[in-house]
Design a protein around this motif. Sequence first.
Motif, PDB file in Angstrom:
ATOM      1  N   UNK A 110       6.466  -4.762 -17.199  1.00 45.91           N
ATOM      2  CA  UNK A 110       5.179  -5.445 -17.313  1.00 45.91           C
ATOM      3  C   UNK A 110       4.687  -5.904 -15.946  1.00 45.91           C
ATOM      4  N   UNK A 111       5.602  -6.428 -15.131  1.00 47.13           N
ATOM      5  CA  UNK A 111       5.228  -6.862 -13.783  1.00 47.13           C
ATOM      6  C   UNK A 111       4.682  -5.690 -12.966  1.00 47.13           C
ATOM      7  N   UNK A 112       5.427  -4.577 -12.957  1.00 47.09           N
ATOM      8  CA  UNK A 112       5.087  -3.463 -12.077  1.00 47.09           C
ATOM      9  C   UNK A 112       3.884  -2.686 -12.593  1.00 47.09           C
ATOM     10  N   UNK A 113       3.895  -2.356 -13.885  1.00 43.08           N
ATOM     11  CA  UNK A 113       2.879  -1.438 -14.413  1.00 43.08           C
ATOM     12  C   UNK A 113       1.614  -2.132 -14.918  1.00 43.08           C
ATOM     13  N   UNK A 114       1.754  -3.377 -15.373  1.00 46.14           N
ATOM     14  CA  UNK A 114       0.585  -4.086 -15.905  1.00 46.14           C
ATOM     15  C   UNK A 114      -0.123  -4.921 -14.842  1.00 46.14           C
ATOM     16  N   UNK A 115       0.630  -5.423 -13.870  1.00 43.65           N
ATOM     17  CA  UNK A 115       0.038  -6.349 -12.900  1.00 43.65           C
ATOM     18  C   UNK A 115       0.108  -5.843 -11.454  1.00 43.65           C
ATOM     19  N   UNK A 116       1.294  -5.478 -10.991  1.00 47.65           N
ATOM     20  CA  UNK A 116       1.489  -5.207  -9.568  1.00 47.65           C
ATOM     21  C   UNK A 116       0.756  -3.950  -9.097  1.00 47.65           C
ATOM     22  N   UNK A 117       1.060  -2.818  -9.696  1.00 48.70           N
ATOM     23  CA  UNK A 117       0.410  -1.580  -9.261  1.00 48.70           C
ATOM     24  C   UNK A 117      -1.099  -1.596  -9.492  1.00 48.70           C
ATOM     25  N   UNK A 118      -1.591  -2.090 -10.647  1.00 51.13           N
ATOM     26  CA  UNK A 118      -3.050  -2.174 -10.789  1.00 51.13           C
ATOM     27  C   UNK A 118      -3.705  -3.048  -9.716  1.00 51.13           C
ATOM     28  N   UNK A 119      -3.063  -4.149  -9.337  1.00 48.74           N
ATOM     29  CA  UNK A 119      -3.632  -5.004  -8.289  1.00 48.74           C
ATOM     30  C   UNK A 119      -3.681  -4.272  -6.953  1.00 48.74           C
ATOM     31  N   UNK A 120      -2.622  -3.537  -6.637  1.00 50.04           N
ATOM     32  CA  UNK A 120      -2.593  -2.791  -5.375  1.00 50.04           C
ATOM     33  C   UNK A 120      -3.650  -1.683  -5.381  1.00 50.04           C
ATOM     34  N   UNK A 121      -3.833  -1.030  -6.520  1.00 48.00           N
ATOM     35  CA  UNK A 121      -4.820   0.049  -6.588  1.00 48.00           C
ATOM     36  C   UNK A 121      -6.256  -0.483  -6.531  1.00 48.00           C
ATOM     37  N   UNK A 122      -6.449  -1.698  -7.047  1.00 41.44           N
ATOM     38  CA  UNK A 122      -7.797  -2.281  -7.047  1.00 41.44           C
ATOM     39  C   UNK A 122      -8.081  -3.096  -5.794  1.00 41.44           C
ATOM     40  N   UNK A 123      -7.049  -3.324  -4.971  1.00 46.19           N
ATOM     41  CA  UNK A 123      -7.235  -4.122  -3.768  1.00 46.19           C
ATOM     42  C   UNK A 123      -7.427  -5.597  -4.053  1.00 46.19           C
ATOM     43  N   UNK A 124      -6.822  -6.103  -5.138  1.00 49.16           N
ATOM     44  CA  UNK A 124      -6.938  -7.507  -5.502  1.00 49.16           C
ATOM     45  C   UNK A 124      -5.602  -8.219  -5.292  1.00 49.16           C
ATOM     46  N   UNK A 125      -5.651  -9.538  -5.335  1.00 46.33           N
ATOM     47  CA  UNK A 125      -4.429 -10.314  -5.194  1.00 46.33           C
ATOM     48  C   UNK A 125      -3.763 -10.486  -6.557  1.00 46.33           C
ATOM     49  N   UNK A 126      -2.494 -10.905  -6.515  1.00 39.08           N
ATOM     50  CA  UNK A 126      -1.738 -11.087  -7.750  1.00 39.08           C
ATOM     51  C   UNK A 126      -0.628 -12.082  -7.489  1.00 39.08           C
ATOM     52  N   UNK A 127      -0.236 -12.801  -8.529  1.00 41.75           N
ATOM     53  CA  UNK A 127       0.875 -13.748  -8.400  1.00 41.75           C
ATOM     54  C   UNK A 127       1.529 -13.875  -9.773  1.00 41.75           C
ATOM     55  N   UNK A 128       2.819 -13.551  -9.839  1.00 41.35           N
ATOM     56  CA  UNK A 128       3.581 -13.642 -11.075  1.00 41.35           C
ATOM     57  C   UNK A 128       4.977 -14.162 -10.766  1.00 41.35           C
ATOM     58  N   UNK A 140       0.824  -1.202   0.000  1.00 48.88           N
ATOM     59  CA  UNK A 140       0.000   0.000   0.000  1.00 48.88           C
ATOM     60  C   UNK A 140       0.860   1.254   0.000  1.00 48.88           C
ATOM     61  N   UNK A 141       1.999   1.174   0.648  1.00 49.72           N
ATOM     62  CA  UNK A 141       2.919   2.321   0.622  1.00 49.72           C
ATOM     63  C   UNK A 141       3.701   2.354  -0.688  1.00 49.72           C
ATOM     64  N   UNK A 142       4.010   1.200  -1.229  1.00 50.20           N
ATOM     65  CA  UNK A 142       4.655   1.149  -2.539  1.00 50.20           C
ATOM     66  C   UNK A 142       3.747   1.786  -3.588  1.00 50.20           C
ATOM     67  N   UNK A 143       2.461   1.520  -3.488  1.00 54.91           N
ATOM     68  CA  UNK A 143       1.477   2.028  -4.439  1.00 54.91           C
ATOM     69  C   UNK A 143       1.508   3.542  -4.546  1.00 54.91           C
ATOM     70  N   UNK A 144       1.847   4.221  -3.458  1.00 60.00           N
ATOM     71  CA  UNK A 144       1.810   5.685  -3.434  1.00 60.00           C
ATOM     72  C   UNK A 144       3.121   6.332  -3.884  1.00 60.00           C
ATOM     73  N   UNK A 145       4.134   5.518  -4.180  1.00 55.85           N
ATOM     74  CA  UNK A 145       5.409   6.074  -4.641  1.00 55.85           C
ATOM     75  C   UNK A 145       5.293   6.521  -6.095  1.00 55.85           C
ATOM     76  N   UNK A 146       6.104   7.481  -6.526  1.00 51.04           N
ATOM     77  CA  UNK A 146       6.184   7.772  -7.965  1.00 51.04           C
ATOM     78  C   UNK A 146       6.546   6.501  -8.724  1.00 51.04           C
ATOM     79  N   UNK A 147       5.983   6.325  -9.891  1.00 52.69           N
ATOM     80  CA  UNK A 147       6.146   5.062 -10.598  1.00 52.69           C
ATOM     81  C   UNK A 147       7.609   4.745 -10.904  1.00 52.69           C
ATOM     82  N   UNK A 148       8.403   5.753 -11.248  1.00 56.17           N
ATOM     83  CA  UNK A 148       9.815   5.510 -11.542  1.00 56.17           C
ATOM     84  C   UNK A 148      10.550   4.990 -10.312  1.00 56.17           C
TER      85      UNK A 148
END
Length: 354
Positions: free
Chosen positions: A288-306, A255-263
């Motif tokens: 792809x991991x960070x921008x397509x899966x990880x951050x969207x999952x954190x913003x949507x409150x869903x789980x993810x596994x890659x 949740x704290x990672x989610x609020x960091x600048x993307x870079x």
Amino acid sequence: MTGPDDPVLDALRPWLKPGGAGHVLLAVSGGPDSTALMYAAASLRPTSPLLVATIDHGLRPDAAAEAEAVGRAAHALGLPHAVLCWRGDKPITGLQDAARAARYRLLADHAAQAGADLVLTAHTRDDQAETVLMRLAAGSALAGLAGMRPERQLAPGLRLGRPFLGLDKTALVGWCEARGIPFVRDPSNTNPLFARARLRAAAKALAAEGLTSTRLARLAERAARDEAALRQAAQCALLDIRLSAPDGGMRLDGLRLRDLPEAVALRCIDLAIEAAGGSGHRLERLEALVFTHLLPALRAGTTMRRTLAGLVIGVDARGILIFSPAPPRKNAGPASPTTGLLGNGDPPAYIGDA
């Protein structure tokens, strides 16, 4: 001929200042750049002993004779000289990158045996410009556009220095010619089979459009400065969001990672992967991991596994990132290069003029 306003000596002098504990190994191919490095270093008479090494890649019939000529010149200057041979099969593709890796490995091994703690090469501003252009063509991020670093660690206890990165090649050629110092020209430098040679052939046209070596080198300096700031921010963020784990593994507060600048978040995940023991991933897969899966999952409150870099990276229902070893894959091929972030550690570069 060697007055205080000599730009070649002025660039080299800080690297040979008194007080050096170990030997200094000079990488000399026999071309004008590295020949200037050898003669200039000898003229400065440093307190640290100087050594000279020439790499024979075994790729050209004239290479052995050129290495012997460097040896004769080194001995005339009172400097010990060694020829380091790249043995074994040579790859059909990626030959220059493989040769670069072999050069650094041979130099590092020889430095360790000889008690050297500093290796100096003769890369110029022209080499830096070519590196930036190659990285630009490859779609590199800031770390790649930063080009070659003036100094980096080559091996534990061994530094690699590039004192001439701020000088044009013409300055070193002129320095040798003004003193009657002979040098050779490697024909591979103009072989259109190699990307660097094609860029050299296009240099005049590129400069006419404003892509001069000076401007490309300035771009590298700015990219290196900005990348260092982002990297430092990511290191601080990782310390701040890392959670304790009973098994000593890597856990992050997503949740704290989610609020960091993307870079910063991207680099934070790259550092976490490295700390968790992962290796072998490309920038595209990391993005792809960070921008397509990880951050969207954190913003949507869903789980993810890659999986990436030999790790399983998951987000649980609480928004916690968990890094764990991935099970071995059947028929897995060789790992991809690591990001380094995000320029594969040190970009392709040449020792001396090779």
